[in-house]
Design an enzyme around this catalytic site. Structure first.
Site, mmCIF file in Angstrom:
data_model
loop_
_atom_site.group_PDB
_atom_site.id
_atom_site.type_symbol
_atom_site.label_atom_id
_atom_site.label_comp_id
_atom_site.label_asym_id
_atom_site.label_seq_id
_atom_site.Cartn_x
_atom_site.Cartn_y
_atom_site.Cartn_z
ATOM 1 N N HIS A 3 39.043 -25.251 30.605
ATOM 2 C CA HIS A 3 39.990 -26.357 30.714
ATOM 3 C C HIS A 3 40.418 -26.630 32.152
ATOM 4 O O HIS A 3 41.022 -27.664 32.442
ATOM 5 C CB HIS A 3 41.213 -26.131 29.805
ATOM 6 C CG HIS A 3 42.202 -25.138 30.279
ATOM 7 N ND1 HIS A 3 42.351 -23.900 29.689
ATOM 8 C CD2 HIS A 3 43.122 -25.182 31.265
ATOM 9 C CE1 HIS A 3 43.320 -23.235 30.292
ATOM 10 N NE2 HIS A 3 43.794 -23.990 31.259
ATOM 11 N N ASP A 5 37.006 -21.280 25.541
ATOM 12 C CA ASP A 5 37.616 -21.738 26.791
ATOM 13 C C ASP A 5 37.206 -20.816 27.938
ATOM 14 O O ASP A 5 37.991 -20.001 28.441
ATOM 15 C CB ASP A 5 39.143 -21.776 26.638
ATOM 16 C CG ASP A 5 39.847 -22.398 27.841
ATOM 17 O OD1 ASP A 5 39.157 -23.055 28.657
ATOM 18 O OD2 ASP A 5 41.077 -22.231 27.955
ATOM 19 N N GLN A 59 51.894 -21.323 33.831
ATOM 20 C CA GLN A 59 51.160 -22.414 34.481
ATOM 21 C C GLN A 59 50.594 -21.957 35.811
ATOM 22 O O GLN A 59 51.287 -21.377 36.618
ATOM 23 C CB GLN A 59 52.063 -23.628 34.720
ATOM 24 C CG GLN A 59 52.378 -24.407 33.469
ATOM 25 C CD GLN A 59 53.733 -24.079 32.924
ATOM 26 O OE1 GLN A 59 54.354 -23.124 33.367
ATOM 27 N NE2 GLN A 59 54.187 -24.858 31.968
ATOM 28 N N GLY A 60 49.318 -22.251 36.020
ATOM 29 C CA GLY A 60 48.669 -21.884 37.266
ATOM 30 C C GLY A 60 47.875 -20.604 37.189
ATOM 31 O O GLY A 60 47.077 -20.314 38.071
ATOM 32 N N ASP A 61 48.094 -19.804 36.147
ATOM 33 C CA ASP A 61 47.343 -18.561 35.978
ATOM 34 C C ASP A 61 46.095 -18.754 35.125
ATOM 35 O O ASP A 61 45.277 -17.828 35.005
ATOM 36 C CB ASP A 61 48.225 -17.491 35.329
ATOM 37 C CG ASP A 61 49.312 -17.001 36.263
ATOM 38 O OD1 ASP A 61 49.005 -16.824 37.454
ATOM 39 O OD2 ASP A 61 50.454 -16.813 35.825
ATOM 40 N N SER A 62 45.932 -19.916 34.521
ATOM 41 C CA SER A 62 44.752 -20.183 33.689
ATOM 42 C C SER A 62 43.479 -19.841 34.430
ATOM 43 O O SER A 62 43.354 -20.093 35.629
ATOM 44 C CB SER A 62 44.681 -21.650 33.305
ATOM 45 O OG SER A 62 45.617 -21.961 32.336
#
Length: 261
Positions: A67, A115, A214-217
């Site tokens: 993603h 994912d 958020q941002g660690d994906s």
């Protein structure tokens, strides 16, 4: 974990349920402790900024979340990798993205099933004490419940607020039974979350307070030695009832090895 949002109308309505992830309840860490971890930066509004994490496979390939490499505004030249630095958006070395290989099953069985992506770089990484390949869990490995695991990244430090960390952080949590996690996410309304066998749930169940955000994906879930998970999605960040969800690398190890060549 770039616990991203679902698409279209339903996506908008569900955005509060499927928010990206970064490190909540973390402590300062150094890239030499996690040399396979790199930053994925995105070009947007005229500037580059860290948006996801990724994991070094070899000098030309990294592993991340699918993603992070899709969407209406996605193009390979709008992504690059920053390696070898503990600091967000500064230091280290830059390598641009040539192309991505999102897993062919991505989003078919469930929004975030599959994912995972293998990303080819346009130039080779330079190995050092702060840049080296990840060790991946083997294909089909069983992920046991209640095992201590670690997230590391530069993501949000406060749930619901844009608060990325300037310095690398890590946090320890525990794996959670997949059936229990699936049952909990099915209670979400109006959009139940779908947890598949290709996912790993981890957190502090019924306690909360530690998580990716958020941002660690695309960043790692470590078992202490191996990368066993890729930060994917969840309901908010550090939620006591709904654990964070990572892609189970053991479902894809053979595909990764065949692709990153």
């Amino acid at each position: 974990m770039a616990r991203l949002v679902v698409l279209a109308l339903a996506l908008l309505a569900a955005s509060s349920c499927y928010a990206s992830h970064r490190i909540i309840g973390g402590r300062q860490a150094y890239i030499e402790q996690y040399p396979s971890l790199v930053q994925m930066e995105r070009f947007s509004n005229g500037a580059w900024s860290q948006a996801c994490g990724a994991n070094v496979l070899n000098i030309l390939y990294v592993l991340s979340a699918a993603h992070c490499f899709e969407g209406r505004d996605y193009a390979p030249h709008f992504r690059r990798i920053r390696s070898g630095t503990s600091f967000r958006n500064r230091g280290g070395n830059i390598n641009y993205v040539e192309r991505e290989f999102n897993h062919p099953s991505y989003g078919i069985a469930a929004r975030y099933d599959g994912d995972i992506t293998v990303v080819r770089l346009s130039s080779p990484l330079i190995y050092s004490s702060s840049v080296s390949p990840a060790t991946l869990v083997y294909q089909g490995a069983r992920i046991y419940d209640n095992v201590p695991v670690i997230h590391a990244g530069w993501g949000n430090t406060i749930p619901g607020i844009s608060s990325p960390s300037d310095h690398l952080l890590d946090t320890q949590i525990y794996t959670i039974n997949n059936d229990l996690c699936r049952e909990r996410y099915l209670t979400l309304r109006p959009f139940p979350g779908i947890v598949t066998r290709n996912m790993i749930c981890a957190g502090l169940l019924d306690v909360g307070g530690r998580d990716a955000c958020q941002g660690d994906s695309g960043g790692p879930l470590y078992d202490g030695v191996n990368v066993i998970g890729i930060v994917s999605w969840g309901h908010g960040c550090a939620n006591a009832t709904f654990p964070g969800v990572s892609t189970n690398v053991a479902s894809y190890t053979n595909w990764i090895a065949q692709t990153a060549v």
